[in-house]
Motif scaffolding. Structure first.
Motif, PDB file in Angstrom:
ATOM      1  N   VAL A 133      21.911   8.641  -1.926  1.00  0.00           N
ATOM      2  CA  VAL A 133      20.697   9.404  -2.212  1.00  0.00           C
ATOM      3  C   VAL A 133      19.476   8.484  -2.135  1.00  0.00           C
ATOM      4  CG1 VAL A 133      19.495  10.766  -3.993  1.00  0.00           C
ATOM      5  CG2 VAL A 133      21.979  10.967  -3.729  1.00  0.00           C
ATOM      6  N   ILE A 134      18.374   9.008  -1.576  1.00  0.00           N
ATOM      7  CA  ILE A 134      17.102   8.296  -1.612  1.00  0.00           C
ATOM      8  C   ILE A 134      16.646   8.208  -3.077  1.00  0.00           C
ATOM      9  CG2 ILE A 134      14.669   8.440  -0.932  1.00  0.00           C
ATOM     10  CD1 ILE A 134      15.657   9.797   1.657  1.00  0.00           C
ATOM     11  N   PRO A 135      16.238   7.017  -3.543  1.00  0.00           N
ATOM     12  CA  PRO A 135      15.984   6.844  -4.981  1.00  0.00           C
ATOM     13  C   PRO A 135      15.049   7.870  -5.609  1.00  0.00           C
ATOM     14  CG  PRO A 135      16.049   4.704  -3.908  1.00  0.00           C
ATOM     15  CD  PRO A 135      16.145   5.728  -2.812  1.00  0.00           C
ATOM     16  N   MET A 136      13.971   8.263  -4.937  1.00  0.00           N
ATOM     17  CA  MET A 136      13.016   9.180  -5.552  1.00  0.00           C
ATOM     18  C   MET A 136      13.599  10.580  -5.764  1.00  0.00           C
ATOM     19  SD  MET A 136      10.299  10.405  -2.611  1.00  0.00           S
ATOM     20  CE  MET A 136       9.607  11.639  -3.700  1.00  0.00           C
ATOM     21  N   ALA A 137      14.729  10.871  -5.104  1.00  0.00           N
ATOM     22  CA  ALA A 137      15.341  12.199  -5.202  1.00  0.00           C
ATOM     23  C   ALA A 137      16.467  12.257  -6.226  1.00  0.00           C
ATOM     24  CB  ALA A 137      15.880  12.625  -3.837  1.00  0.00           C
ATOM     25  N   ARG A 138      16.661  11.176  -6.993  1.00  0.00           N
ATOM     26  CA  ARG A 138      17.815  11.112  -7.897  1.00  0.00           C
ATOM     27  C   ARG A 138      17.887  12.298  -8.846  1.00  0.00           C
ATOM     28  NH1 ARG A 138      17.899   9.436 -12.975  1.00  0.00           N
ATOM     29  NH2 ARG A 138      15.875   8.390 -12.728  1.00  0.00           N
ATOM     30  N   SER A 139      16.798  12.614  -9.534  1.00  0.00           N
ATOM     31  CA  SER A 139      16.825  13.697 -10.519  1.00  0.00           C
ATOM     32  C   SER A 139      17.034  15.053  -9.857  1.00  0.00           C
ATOM     33  CB  SER A 139      15.523  13.710 -11.329  1.00  0.00           C
ATOM     34  OG  SER A 139      15.424  12.549 -12.112  1.00  0.00           O
ATOM     35  N   LEU A 140      16.344  15.285  -8.755  1.00  0.00           N
ATOM     36  CA  LEU A 140      16.491  16.551  -8.036  1.00  0.00           C
ATOM     37  C   LEU A 140      17.932  16.757  -7.584  1.00  0.00           C
ATOM     38  CD1 LEU A 140      14.136  17.990  -5.315  1.00  0.00           C
ATOM     39  CD2 LEU A 140      16.583  17.859  -4.901  1.00  0.00           C
ATOM     40  N   VAL A 141      18.494  15.734  -6.945  1.00  0.00           N
ATOM     41  CA  VAL A 141      19.865  15.850  -6.430  1.00  0.00           C
ATOM     42  C   VAL A 141      20.853  16.008  -7.584  1.00  0.00           C
ATOM     43  CG1 VAL A 141      21.687  14.681  -5.146  1.00  0.00           C
ATOM     44  CG2 VAL A 141      19.326  14.584  -4.319  1.00  0.00           C
ATOM     45  N   THR A 142      20.636  15.297  -8.680  1.00  0.00           N
ATOM     46  CA  THR A 142      21.509  15.427  -9.843  1.00  0.00           C
ATOM     47  C   THR A 142      21.544  16.857 -10.353  1.00  0.00           C
ATOM     48  OG1 THR A 142      21.198  13.120 -10.523  1.00  0.00           O
ATOM     49  CG2 THR A 142      21.872  14.677 -12.227  1.00  0.00           C
ATOM     50  N   ARG A 143      20.401  17.496 -10.427  1.00  0.00           N
ATOM     51  CA  ARG A 143      20.344  18.886 -10.901  1.00  0.00           C
ATOM     52  C   ARG A 143      21.117  19.818  -9.963  1.00  0.00           C
ATOM     53  NH1 ARG A 143      14.931  17.356 -11.960  1.00  0.00           N
ATOM     54  NH2 ARG A 143      14.165  18.405 -10.076  1.00  0.00           N
ATOM     55  N   GLU A 144      20.952  19.610  -8.663  1.00  0.00           N
ATOM     56  CA  GLU A 144      21.626  20.478  -7.699  1.00  0.00           C
ATOM     57  C   GLU A 144      23.144  20.279  -7.721  1.00  0.00           C
ATOM     58  OE1 GLU A 144      20.157  22.933  -5.900  1.00  0.00           O
ATOM     59  OE2 GLU A 144      18.457  22.391  -7.170  1.00  0.00           O
ATOM     60  N   LEU A 145      23.572  19.049  -7.895  1.00  0.00           N
ATOM     61  CA  LEU A 145      25.012  18.773  -7.952  1.00  0.00           C
ATOM     62  C   LEU A 145      25.633  19.354  -9.219  1.00  0.00           C
ATOM     63  CD1 LEU A 145      24.988  15.078  -6.689  1.00  0.00           C
ATOM     64  CD2 LEU A 145      25.755  17.093  -5.421  1.00  0.00           C
ATOM     65  N   THR A 146      24.892  19.335 -10.302  1.00  0.00           N
ATOM     66  CA  THR A 146      25.378  19.932 -11.544  1.00  0.00           C
ATOM     67  C   THR A 146      25.588  21.434 -11.373  1.00  0.00           C
ATOM     68  OG1 THR A 146      24.241  18.229 -12.830  1.00  0.00           O
ATOM     69  CG2 THR A 146      24.889  20.229 -13.997  1.00  0.00           C
ATOM     70  N   LYS A 147      24.725  22.086 -10.609  1.00  0.00           N
ATOM     71  CA  LYS A 147      24.879  23.509 -10.331  1.00  0.00           C
ATOM     72  C   LYS A 147      26.171  23.800  -9.561  1.00  0.00           C
ATOM     73  CE  LYS A 147      19.895  24.434 -10.038  1.00  0.00           C
ATOM     74  NZ  LYS A 147      18.796  24.829  -9.097  1.00  0.00           N
ATOM     75  N   LEU A 148      26.646  22.822  -8.813  1.00  0.00           N
ATOM     76  CA  LEU A 148      27.887  22.991  -8.044  1.00  0.00           C
ATOM     77  C   LEU A 148      29.123  22.762  -8.903  1.00  0.00           C
ATOM     78  CD1 LEU A 148      26.898  21.188  -4.706  1.00  0.00           C
ATOM     79  CD2 LEU A 148      26.994  23.643  -5.145  1.00  0.00           C
ATOM     80  N   GLY A 149      28.914  22.406 -10.175  1.00  0.00           N
ATOM     81  CA  GLY A 149      30.041  22.244 -11.092  1.00  0.00           C
ATOM     82  C   GLY A 149      30.511  20.828 -11.279  1.00  0.00           C
ATOM     83  N   GLY A 150      29.790  19.880 -10.700  1.00  0.00           N
ATOM     84  CA  GLY A 150      30.177  18.488 -10.849  1.00  0.00           C
ATOM     85  C   GLY A 150      29.371  17.770 -11.902  1.00  0.00           C
ATOM     86  N   GLU A 151      29.815  16.574 -12.260  1.00  0.00           N
ATOM     87  CA  GLU A 151      29.105  15.717 -13.215  1.00  0.00           C
ATOM     88  C   GLU A 151      28.681  14.444 -12.491  1.00  0.00           C
ATOM     89  OE1 GLU A 151      29.822  13.185 -17.335  1.00  0.00           O
ATOM     90  OE2 GLU A 151      31.465  14.375 -16.493  1.00  0.00           O
ATOM     91  N   PRO A 152      27.425  14.411 -12.014  1.00  0.00           N
ATOM     92  CA  PRO A 152      26.960  13.240 -11.265  1.00  0.00           C
ATOM     93  C   PRO A 152      26.639  12.073 -12.207  1.00  0.00           C
ATOM     94  CG  PRO A 152      25.612  15.205 -10.836  1.00  0.00           C
ATOM     95  CD  PRO A 152      26.418  15.472 -12.065  1.00  0.00           C
ATOM     96  N   ILE A 153      27.131  10.895 -11.852  1.00  0.00           N
ATOM     97  CA  ILE A 153      26.853   9.688 -12.627  1.00  0.00           C
ATOM     98  C   ILE A 153      26.292   8.627 -11.679  1.00  0.00           C
ATOM     99  CG2 ILE A 153      27.874   7.827 -14.001  1.00  0.00           C
ATOM    100  CD1 ILE A 153      29.900   9.829 -15.049  1.00  0.00           C
ATOM    101  N   LEU A 154      25.169   8.048 -12.077  1.00  0.00           N
ATOM    102  CA  LEU A 154      24.534   7.023 -11.250  1.00  0.00           C
ATOM    103  C   LEU A 154      25.362   5.748 -11.268  1.00  0.00           C
ATOM    104  CD1 LEU A 154      22.037   6.029  -9.626  1.00  0.00           C
ATOM    105  CD2 LEU A 154      21.034   5.357 -11.826  1.00  0.00           C
ATOM    106  N   ARG A 155      25.704   5.264 -10.093  1.00  0.00           N
ATOM    107  CA  ARG A 155      26.437   3.999  -9.980  1.00  0.00           C
ATOM    108  C   ARG A 155      25.457   2.829 -10.029  1.00  0.00           C
ATOM    109  NH1 ARG A 155      30.246   2.768  -4.784  1.00  0.00           N
ATOM    110  NH2 ARG A 155      30.791   4.979  -5.188  1.00  0.00           N
ATOM    111  N   ASP A 156      25.816   1.769 -10.679  1.00  0.00           N
ATOM    112  CA  ASP A 156      24.996   0.558 -10.718  1.00  0.00           C
ATOM    113  C   ASP A 156      25.215  -0.203  -9.418  1.00  0.00           C
ATOM    114  OD1 ASP A 156      23.413  -1.551 -11.414  1.00  0.00           O
ATOM    115  OD2 ASP A 156      24.837  -2.443 -12.821  1.00  0.00           O
ATOM    116  N   PHE A 157      24.535   0.257  -8.375  1.00  0.00           N
ATOM    117  CA  PHE A 157      24.833  -0.231  -7.022  1.00  0.00           C
ATOM    118  C   PHE A 157      23.678   0.149  -6.106  1.00  0.00           C
ATOM    119  CE2 PHE A 157      26.674   0.344  -2.760  1.00  0.00           C
ATOM    120  CZ  PHE A 157      27.424  -0.812  -2.613  1.00  0.00           C
TER     121      PHE A 157
END
Length: 213
Positions: A133-157
């Protein structure tokens, strides 16, 4: 599983032909393939690498690493997987190189996937699904992935492309092609570690006896 990885990697050498430019993936199983490839390096015209780590390993063996833009289409790509289902659809990206891996897979006529038996599953999703994911989109993408039923966790990478990775837990992926398409359509996603629209062509499982399917 170390021996199983080595067995699968060495079997993949049989697909390398004289004069080939070989696409080379990333990970612990691929490391064995690179060691085996070094034994026949005078037979090949060079390689295209999916990560800085693999590039360093290849060059340490004296193997040329070329730019995909200069080589054009490849005949062969050899890489591992974090999970592989019966249709040869894959989850990849545990090593963080999923975008470059997907580019090389798309550019290759034949994709040989090398795995140990622990990577074979009936349904993808037990291994967390990596998404670059492009860094500035982290929160947006996290919200969308949660809607799909997943639990997104940011990797230290940080990826070789300068991006972040979200690992999505809790998915059971019954429609890998559809989910790949849906996640890739989220703005800010570079790519998802589902290799389903372009799955592996051949899977080599380093079991006893070895299985090729």
């Amino acid at each position: 599983m170390t021996e199983a990885k080595r067995i699968a990697a060495e079997k993949a050498i049989e697909y390398v032909q004289d004069g080939m430019i070989v696409g080379v993936g990333t990970g612990s199983t691929v490391a064995y393939f690179i060691d085996a490839l070094a034994q026949i390096k005078d037979k090949i015209a060079g390689t295209v690498s999916s990560s800085e780590n693999s590039t360093a390993k290849l060059r340490a063996h004296g193997i040329d690493v070329l730019d995909l833009n200069e080589t054009g289409p490849l005949s062969l790509y050899v890489d591992g997987a974090d999970e592989c289902d019966p249709n040869k659809c894959l989850i990849k990206g545990g090593g963080g190189a999923l975008t470059r891996e997907k580019i090389i897979a798309e550019a290759s006529e034949t994709y040989v996937c090398i795995i140990d038996p622990s990577k074979r599953v009936d349904v993808l999703g037990k291994f967390p699904l990596p998404i670059e994911v492009i860094p500035m989109a982290r929160s947006l993408v996290t919200r969308e992935l949660t809607k799909l039923g997943g639990e997104p966790i940011l990797r230290d990478f940080t990826t070789d492309n300068g991006n972040i990775i979200l690992d999505v837990h809790g998915l059971q992926i019954s429609d890998p092609v559809g989910l790949e398409r849906e996640i890739n359509a989220i703005p800010g996603v570079v790519t998802v570690g589902l290799f389903a629209r372009r799955p592996a062509d051949i899977v080599i499982e380093g079991s006893e006896p070895i299985q090729v399917w």
